[in-house]
Design an enzyme around this catalytic site. Sequence first.
Site, short mmCIF file in Angstrom:
data_model
loop_
_atom_site.label_atom_id
_atom_site.label_comp_id
_atom_site.label_asym_id
_atom_site.label_seq_id
_atom_site.Cartn_x
_atom_site.Cartn_y
_atom_site.Cartn_z
N GLY A 1 0.90 -1.15 0.05
CA GLY A 1 0.03 0.05 0.02
C GLY A 1 0.84 1.25 0.06
O GLY A 1 2.10 1.44 -0.19
N ALA A 2 0.00 2.25 0.47
CA ALA A 2 1.01 3.60 0.24
C ALA A 2 1.33 3.96 -1.21
O ALA A 2 2.53 4.10 -1.44
CB ALA A 2 1.80 4.02 1.04
N GLY B 1 5.47 3.95 -8.74
CA GLY B 1 6.18 2.65 -8.98
C GLY B 1 5.31 1.66 -9.04
O GLY B 1 5.34 0.75 -9.80
N HIS B 2 4.30 1.47 -8.02
CA HIS B 2 3.37 0.42 -7.80
C HIS B 2 2.43 0.42 -9.00
O HIS B 2 2.19 -0.76 -9.78
CB HIS B 2 2.46 0.69 -6.56
CG HIS B 2 3.20 0.55 -5.19
ND1 HIS B 2 3.47 1.63 -4.56
CD2 HIS B 2 3.73 -0.40 -4.89
CE1 HIS B 2 3.86 1.31 -3.36
NE2 HIS B 2 4.23 -0.06 -3.55
N GLN C 1 7.74 -9.58 8.10
CA GLN C 1 8.84 -9.28 7.35
C GLN C 1 9.58 -7.96 8.10
O GLN C 1 10.43 -7.29 7.42
CB GLN C 1 8.50 -8.92 5.80
CG GLN C 1 7.72 -7.64 5.34
CD GLN C 1 7.37 -7.86 4.02
OE1 GLN C 1 6.68 -8.72 3.34
NE2 GLN C 1 7.85 -6.88 3.24
N LYS D 1 12.99 -2.63 -8.08
CA LYS D 1 13.56 -1.82 -7.03
C LYS D 1 13.89 -2.58 -5.82
O LYS D 1 14.87 -2.49 -5.17
CB LYS D 1 12.16 -0.92 -6.56
CG LYS D 1 12.15 -0.51 -5.23
CD LYS D 1 13.25 0.73 -5.18
CE LYS D 1 13.34 1.37 -3.75
NZ LYS D 1 12.73 0.99 -2.73
P1 AMP Z 1 5.91 -2.33 -1.56
O1 AMP Z 1 4.57 -1.97 -1.30
O2 AMP Z 1 7.13 -1.71 -1.21
O3 AMP Z 1 6.02 -3.73 -0.79
O4 AMP Z 1 6.00 -2.80 -3.14
C1 AMP Z 1 5.28 -3.54 -3.74
C2 AMP Z 1 5.82 -3.75 -5.15
O5 AMP Z 1 6.23 -2.53 -5.70
C3 AMP Z 1 7.13 -4.66 -5.01
O6 AMP Z 1 7.31 -5.65 -5.89
C4 AMP Z 1 8.11 -3.72 -5.27
O7 AMP Z 1 9.42 -4.19 -5.97
C5 AMP Z 1 7.36 -2.67 -6.17
N1 AMP Z 1 7.98 -1.32 -6.41
C6 AMP Z 1 8.15 -0.29 -5.30
N2 AMP Z 1 8.68 0.76 -5.64
C7 AMP Z 1 8.92 0.59 -6.92
C8 AMP Z 1 9.47 1.38 -8.06
N3 AMP Z 1 9.97 2.51 -7.70
N4 AMP Z 1 9.62 0.89 -9.16
C9 AMP Z 1 9.09 -0.36 -9.65
N5 AMP Z 1 8.41 -1.07 -8.69
C10 AMP Z 1 8.55 -0.68 -7.38
#
Ligand code: AMP
Length: 281
Positions: A31-32, A36-37, A61, A149
């Site tokens: 979330g948030a 990128g997401h 985690q 990332k």
């Molecule tokens: P998170 O919410 O941080 O667990 O990220 C969820 C997914 O989004 C994971 O597969 C991350 O690698 C991907 N992600 C987070 N930040 C980025 C970014 N800047 N560019 C591409 N993918 C991202």
Amino acid sequence: MQTLRDLPALRAAVDALKSDGKPLTLVPTMGALHDGHMALVEEARRRGRHVVVSIFVNPRQFGPNEDLDAYPRREAKDAQMLAAAGVDILWIPPVNVMYPAGYATNISVSGISDGLDGAARPGHFDGVSTVVTKLFNQVRPDVAIFGEKDYQQLAVIRRFVADLDLSVEIIGMPTQRAEDGLALSSRNAYLSEEERKAALALPRALGEAKRQIEKGEPVEGALAKAIATLAAHGFDPVDYVSLCDAATLAPMTVLDRPARLLGAARLGKTRLIDNIAVDPA
Ligand code: AMP
């Protein structure tokens, strides 16, 4: 978009979606959401498939002294963004649905989980591997999309999917960056204005070390220089700046095959990570 929080409802909704025979893609997140997401969600949509996005801030985690409680949670805004992007199901299980009383199972991937973030954050990749395995069993996707990332996370997931014969195709997407080059991250929200400027030293130091190593300069010296640059910009501690085999993440001291340069360091209370490809050609 259906927003679902319990397993029987999710299973029924996934069965209904899958009844037309089209593949289903899962994008797991905490979330948030940022661009990128959303790039992962757009890739899922571009493939013309059913799309499920999960939001779960996974306690397993986070280490005992990490930012689980402070981690940004913005469910209403996230749901709006995902509905506008054409997502079919938002799967947002409460902690007691993911880990009911008596829960006792752990997925642990050895080797590839041990160094880098695995060393800096003991237990982190067990938590990731366990929750992603559960998400795969809950949603039963044909395809799952993750960001480069979190490069080591992507490598660990590829490892256990192969080892456990899971029938899900794993897609990795390039890191999305702000205009100035900082990798987008939910944790960037923690940075003060001053820290946000200093944070740029991370992608810049990795970029400079990549150029030096690709030019044939000694790896050790290039890594030491990157670490010194980060320290000079106020990063403390620098957990690592490492050159690793692009597939196995084994440390490399000579650029003789495709490699990845990975860095992690703390700026104030924010831990930042980034990585880039290093090409032997
Ligand atoms: P998170 O919410 O941080 O667990 O990220 C969820 C997914 O989004 C994971 O597969 C991350 O690698 C991907 N992600 C987070 N930040 C980025 C970014 N800047 N560019 C591409 N993918 C991202």
